[in-house]
Design a protein around this motif. Structure first.
Motif, PDB file in Angstrom:
ATOM      1  N   GLY A   1      33.801  47.263  44.554  1.00  0.00           N
ATOM      2  CA  GLY A   1      32.810  46.547  43.877  1.00  0.00           C
ATOM      3  C   GLY A   1      33.270  45.544  42.928  1.00  0.00           C
ATOM      4  N   SER A   2      32.609  44.336  42.741  1.00  0.00           N
ATOM      5  CA  SER A   2      32.989  43.695  41.828  1.00  0.00           C
ATOM      6  C   SER A   2      33.107  43.805  40.223  1.00  0.00           C
ATOM      7  CB  SER A   2      32.255  42.204  41.983  1.00  0.00           C
ATOM      8  OG  SER A   2      30.897  42.541  41.567  1.00  0.00           O
ATOM      9  N   ASP A   3      32.279  44.974  40.013  1.00  0.00           N
ATOM     10  CA  ASP A   3      32.121  45.489  38.707  1.00  0.00           C
ATOM     11  C   ASP A   3      33.132  46.787  38.695  1.00  0.00           C
ATOM     12  OD1 ASP A   3      30.754  43.261  38.236  1.00  0.00           O
ATOM     13  OD2 ASP A   3      28.611  44.526  38.163  1.00  0.00           O
ATOM     14  N   ASP A   4      33.916  46.979  39.356  1.00  0.00           N
ATOM     15  CA  ASP A   4      34.763  48.300  39.126  1.00  0.00           C
ATOM     16  C   ASP A   4      35.664  48.369  38.122  1.00  0.00           C
ATOM     17  OD1 ASP A   4      36.483  50.378  39.760  1.00  0.00           O
ATOM     18  OD2 ASP A   4      36.810  50.077  41.870  1.00  0.00           O
ATOM     19  N   PHE A   5      35.291  49.129  37.156  1.00  0.00           N
ATOM     20  CA  PHE A   5      36.114  49.420  35.935  1.00  0.00           C
ATOM     21  C   PHE A   5      37.463  49.822  35.984  1.00  0.00           C
ATOM     22  CE2 PHE A   5      34.977  53.501  36.514  1.00  0.00           C
ATOM     23  CZ  PHE A   5      35.660  54.560  35.893  1.00  0.00           C
ATOM     24  N   ALA A   6      37.631  50.513  37.064  1.00  0.00           N
ATOM     25  CA  ALA A   6      39.138  50.903  37.378  1.00  0.00           C
ATOM     26  C   ALA A   6      40.049  49.959  37.798  1.00  0.00           C
ATOM     27  CB  ALA A   6      39.030  52.247  38.035  1.00  0.00           C
ATOM     28  N   SER A   7      39.518  49.065  38.338  1.00  0.00           N
ATOM     29  CA  SER A   7      40.487  48.239  39.335  1.00  0.00           C
ATOM     30  C   SER A   7      41.316  47.227  38.367  1.00  0.00           C
ATOM     31  CB  SER A   7      39.537  47.229  40.177  1.00  0.00           C
ATOM     32  OG  SER A   7      40.307  46.175  40.842  1.00  0.00           O
ATOM     33  N   PHE A   8      42.817  47.275  38.620  1.00  0.00           N
ATOM     34  CA  PHE A   8      43.479  46.261  38.092  1.00  0.00           C
ATOM     35  C   PHE A   8      44.671  45.712  38.989  1.00  0.00           C
ATOM     36  CE2 PHE A   8      47.397  45.188  35.706  1.00  0.00           C
ATOM     37  CZ  PHE A   8      46.814  44.069  34.889  1.00  0.00           C
ATOM     38  N   PRO A   9      44.708  44.370  39.073  1.00  0.00           N
ATOM     39  CA  PRO A   9      43.651  43.206  38.309  1.00  0.00           C
ATOM     40  C   PRO A   9      42.299  43.233  38.944  1.00  0.00           C
ATOM     41  CG  PRO A   9      45.325  42.520  40.159  1.00  0.00           C
ATOM     42  CD  PRO A   9      45.480  43.956  40.049  1.00  0.00           C
ATOM     43  N   ALA A  10      41.662  42.248  38.900  1.00  0.00           N
ATOM     44  CA  ALA A  10      40.359  42.284  39.292  1.00  0.00           C
ATOM     45  C   ALA A  10      40.039  42.587  40.768  1.00  0.00           C
ATOM     46  CB  ALA A  10      39.821  40.701  38.914  1.00  0.00           C
TER      47      ALA A  10
END
Length: 267
Positions: free
Chosen positions: A215-224
């Motif tokens: 998801g574009s708003d995934d809080f766990a993702s790094f980088p975006a």
């Protein structure tokens, strides 16, 4: 939609799951942190997508369901997955593995370690895979090292089963042993190293068709999320705009993507 309650013996008790449909192809969904088969709406929402194609669909608990995630064990989860495959996919049945968050990482781990169960897998579906070293440990090598040294000292004083301090990681409880395992560079949890941009190479062990969704708003993702997905040139990889880590509110969009992927498989 009606679901069947299914169980499998594991350890000193039973693990539970829900199943729908029938067929010679069985899709198994593995939950993520604090996950289970009854709290994330997208899990049940995908059942018709599989059923419409004659695929039996089961979302199953691992030993880490609910509060068990405080002390995750990769080996226990893989053993439980093996038990579920034996229980729900009789000899000769084709298997699809679907995982969310840490569940996705466990599937990647099984492929990277050439686990015998992967020999029956026809396709892999990875929802919200993330880099646990970056998520739990920090965005730089220096931050990761500092946090690990702090938890090593904490564990030496209070024991490996002690909860880690919230100033190191405060989103939910983790014990020291889990934290140190999850943040070890090159360790058993370091299977999707997007922090280093080498997550595409990490997925090369998966030899079947693979779908990756973030998801574009995934809080766990790094980088975006968009940057993560752009690197995955050999997979069916995409970002769902406006979707959080668990795709809440975007279940129909997720279903469309999974439908197209399954159609491409020609099962």
């Amino acid at each position: 939609m009606q679901f069947e309650l299914v169980t499998v013996p594991f350890g000193d008790g039973l693990l539970h799951g829900m199943a729908h449909g029938s067929g010679d192809v069985v899709a198994l969904h593995l939950h993520g942190t604090w996950g289970n088969f009854y709290e994330n709406p997208f899990v049940a929402a995908l059942a018709p997508v599989y059923a419409d194609r004659g695929i039996r669909y089961a979302a199953v608990n691992l030993p880490s369901h609910d509060g068990g995630s405080i002390a995750e064990s990769m080996s226990d989860s893989i053993s439980a997955l093996e038990a579920w495959v034996a229980e729900l996919a009789p000899p000769g049945a084709t298997v699809i593995l679907q995982g969310h968050s840490l569940g996705a990482l466990k599937i990647i781990h099984a492929w990277q370690n050439n686990h015998s169960l992967t020999r029956r897998v026809r396709a892999t579906v990875l929802f919200s895979p993330f880099d646990p070293v970056a998520f739990y440990g920090g965005k730089t090598a220096e931050e990761i090292d500092a946090n690990r040294r702090a938890i090593e000292a904490h564990a030496a004083k209070f024991g490996e089963n002690s909860f880690i301090p919230e100033d190191v990681f405060g989103l939910w409880p983790l014990n020291s042993a889990m934290y140190l395992a999850a943040t070890l560079t090159g360790g058993e949890w370091d299977v999707f190293p997007s922090r280093a941009g080498t997550h595409l190479n990490a997925l090369q062990a998966i030899t079947c068709p693979t779908l990756v969704a973030l998801g574009s708003d995934d809080f766990a993702s790094f980088p975006a999320p968009q940057i993560v997905v752009e690197s995955l040139t050999k997979q069916h990889a995409f970002v769902i705009e406006g979707a959080p880590h668990n795709f809440a509110g975007k279940e129909p969009e997720l279903g469309v993507k999974v439908s197209a992927f399954l159609d491409d498989l020609n099962l």
